[in-house]
Scaffold this motif. Structure first.
Motif, PDB file in Angstrom:
ATOM      1  N   UNK A 126       0.826  -1.196   0.000  1.00 18.25           N
ATOM      2  CA  UNK A 126       0.000   0.000   0.000  1.00 18.25           C
ATOM      3  C   UNK A 126       0.857   1.242   0.000  1.00 18.25           C
ATOM      4  N   UNK A 127       0.294   2.319   0.514  1.00 14.76           N
ATOM      5  CA  UNK A 127       0.988   3.597   0.562  1.00 14.76           C
ATOM      6  C   UNK A 127       2.008   3.590   1.696  1.00 14.76           C
ATOM      7  N   UNK A 128       3.109   4.319   1.489  1.00 13.62           N
ATOM      8  CA  UNK A 128       4.148   4.357   2.513  1.00 13.62           C
ATOM      9  C   UNK A 128       3.773   5.141   3.745  1.00 13.62           C
ATOM     10  N   UNK A 132      -3.420   1.179   4.982  1.00 12.28           N
ATOM     11  CA  UNK A 132      -4.581   0.755   4.199  1.00 12.28           C
ATOM     12  C   UNK A 132      -5.108  -0.582   4.677  1.00 12.28           C
ATOM     13  N   UNK A 133      -5.463  -1.441   3.719  1.00  8.57           N
ATOM     14  CA  UNK A 133      -5.963  -2.771   4.051  1.00  8.57           C
ATOM     15  C   UNK A 133      -4.769  -3.685   4.340  1.00  8.57           C
ATOM     16  N   UNK A 134      -4.648  -4.138   5.573  1.00  5.79           N
ATOM     17  CA  UNK A 134      -3.487  -4.911   6.010  1.00  5.79           C
ATOM     18  C   UNK A 134      -3.634  -6.374   5.617  1.00  5.79           C
ATOM     19  N   UNK A 135      -2.614  -6.917   4.980  1.00  7.31           N
ATOM     20  CA  UNK A 135      -2.585  -8.332   4.639  1.00  7.31           C
ATOM     21  C   UNK A 135      -2.285  -9.172   5.868  1.00  7.31           C
ATOM     22  N   UNK A 136      -2.509 -10.464   5.763  1.00  4.51           N
ATOM     23  CA  UNK A 136      -1.966 -11.397   6.745  1.00  4.51           C
ATOM     24  C   UNK A 136      -0.492 -11.620   6.407  1.00  4.51           C
ATOM     25  N   UNK A 167       2.799  -4.739  10.913  1.00 12.92           N
ATOM     26  CA  UNK A 167       3.567  -5.912  11.327  1.00 12.92           C
ATOM     27  C   UNK A 167       3.352  -7.151  10.462  1.00 12.92           C
ATOM     28  N   UNK A 168       2.122  -7.505  10.068  1.00 16.75           N
ATOM     29  CA  UNK A 168       1.978  -8.710   9.230  1.00 16.75           C
ATOM     30  C   UNK A 168       2.758  -8.622   7.927  1.00 16.75           C
ATOM     31  N   UNK A 169       2.788  -7.438   7.316  1.00 16.43           N
ATOM     32  CA  UNK A 169       3.545  -7.311   6.071  1.00 16.43           C
ATOM     33  C   UNK A 169       5.038  -7.470   6.333  1.00 16.43           C
ATOM     34  N   UNK A 170       5.524  -6.877   7.398  1.00 17.07           N
ATOM     35  CA  UNK A 170       6.941  -7.022   7.737  1.00 17.07           C
ATOM     36  C   UNK A 170       7.296  -8.482   7.990  1.00 17.07           C
ATOM     37  N   UNK A 171       6.443  -9.181   8.709  1.00 22.25           N
ATOM     38  CA  UNK A 171       6.685 -10.595   8.997  1.00 22.25           C
ATOM     39  C   UNK A 171       6.687 -11.408   7.702  1.00 22.25           C
ATOM     40  N   UNK A 193       4.895  10.913  16.568  1.00 30.00           N
ATOM     41  CA  UNK A 193       4.948  10.425  17.952  1.00 30.00           C
ATOM     42  C   UNK A 193       5.834   9.189  18.095  1.00 30.00           C
ATOM     43  N   UNK A 194       6.545   8.811  17.030  1.00 28.78           N
ATOM     44  CA  UNK A 194       7.427   7.655  17.097  1.00 28.78           C
ATOM     45  C   UNK A 194       6.731   6.322  16.954  1.00 28.78           C
ATOM     46  N   UNK A 195       5.438   6.318  16.665  1.00 26.98           N
ATOM     47  CA  UNK A 195       4.683   5.084  16.470  1.00 26.98           C
ATOM     48  C   UNK A 195       4.450   4.812  14.991  1.00 26.98           C
ATOM     49  N   UNK A 196       4.267   3.553  14.643  1.00 22.61           N
ATOM     50  CA  UNK A 196       3.923   3.186  13.284  1.00 22.61           C
ATOM     51  C   UNK A 196       2.568   3.786  12.915  1.00 22.61           C
ATOM     52  N   UNK A 197       2.246   3.907  11.633  1.00 17.56           N
ATOM     53  CA  UNK A 197       0.938   4.430  11.233  1.00 17.56           C
ATOM     54  C   UNK A 197      -0.236   3.635  11.802  1.00 17.56           C
ATOM     55  N   UNK A 198      -0.016   2.384  12.164  1.00 16.11           N
ATOM     56  CA  UNK A 198      -1.059   1.569  12.789  1.00 16.11           C
ATOM     57  C   UNK A 198      -1.247   1.888  14.269  1.00 16.11           C
TER      58      UNK A 198
END
Length: 313
Positions: A126-128, A132-136, A167-171, A193-198
């Motif tokens: 998805x977008x950087x 968006x819609x998170x994959x497994x 995280x699922x995409x990274x994994x 704030x130092x957090x991921x977009x999620x």
């Protein structure tokens, strides 16, 4: 057993800056969907990419540092290629040719630099800025697997997963890299704030991916954020922080939304950015790879390289 990477054996490495923003705002090149890999289609485009990388290689040579050549393939995955009207076969050729271009540059420069690493760049589906819609994780493994397999077959030294938002995409990327026998660096993007977009904390992200993959990533990075957005969440005493070995910061202090909405390029202050990286390196000596992301160019990388070499001296 994946091969060991030289950037983890000691010494500083540089990488490039904001490829896409440099090409669009400085070189005035129209990049459809921010897809720099389309320049590989002809000799004019390939010459543009060679000039781009050589400028950074010259900086590394001047400072006596290693270099990570990151492929211009952040958008070279199936969904983006489909939007560009490309077939899977054409996409495979682009990914293969990207690694070949970097290997040519490596052969050209390896006598002047102590160590050069060729990295196959994987971007988010998805977008950087927005997951968006998170994959497994299994879906991500299947989606990114062919691109990573192409890099392995072409002779890349590693995989660089840039601007990972969830995280699922990274994994999934980590597992696909393990399937291909290549070491992988996972680079998360974070908000102001130092957090991921999620909303996931950086600590939680690193610990979760490590737990799910048996500590498989060679190392982690942070990119597409200004140092002031994430410096405060790094705990120099914590083991998860020591897993971060690279930074590709933005030039601007603006949020992702502000950057997305802005008609101009905020390139910040290269010297100040260098000082901020030097301070990070003083507190976090495990950081080994330094480059830039949105809004940065050779001036920023040169400034942070000089500043961080002085810290190491």
């Amino acid at each position: 057993m994946t091969p060991q990477l030289p950037q983890l054996a000691g010494g500083l490495f540089l990488t490039d800056g904001g490829l896409e923003t440099t090409l669009i705002f400085h070189d005035r090149i129209d990049l459809p969907l921010f897809a720099a890999f389309v320049l590989l289609k002809d000799e004019v485009g390939r010459a543009t990419l060679r000039r781009y990388y050589r400028r950074y290689l010259e900086i590394a040579a001047t400072e006596g540092l290693g270099f990570v050549l990151e492929a211009p393939t952040w958008r070279a995955s199936p969904d983006w290629a489909g939007r560009l009207g490309m077939t899977p076969g054409e996409l495979e050729l682009y990914n293969r040719d990207a690694i070949r271009l970097l290997q040519e540059l490596k052969a050209e420069w390896e006598g002047r630099l102590p160590r050069i690493v060729v990295s196959g760049c994987v971007g988010p589906r998805g977008d950087g800025y927005d997951p968006g819609e998170v994959m497994t994780a299994d879906e991500a493994r299947a989606y990114h697997g062919p691109q990573i397999a192409t890099y392995a077959a072409a002779g890349a030294d590693m995989i660089g997963a840039i601007t990972m938002t969830n995280l699922p995409e990274a994994i999934g990327v980590v597992r696909a890299a393990r399937d291909a026998g290549l070491p992988v660096a996972i680079s998360f993007t974070v908000e102001t704030d130092g957090r991921l977009p999620t909303g996931q904390t950086l600590r939680g992200a690193i610990e979760t991916v490590d737990a799910a993959t048996g500590d498989a990533p060679a190392y982690y990075m942070v990119n597409c954020a200004h140092p002031t957005h994430f410096a405060g969440v790094l705990d120099a005493r914590a083991s998860w922080t020591k897993r971060i070995a690279g930074l590709r910061a933005n030039a601007s202090r603006r949020s992702h939304q502000e950057l997305n909405d802005a008609p101009d390029l905020d390139d910040g202050d290269p010297v100040e950015l260098g000082r901020e990286h030097a301070e990070l390196l003083r507190r976090h000596g495990h950081i080994r790879v330094l480059g830039g992301c949105c809004g940065t160019d050779h001036r920023h990388v040169a400034a942070l390289g000089r500043a961080c070499v002085a810290v190491e001296a």
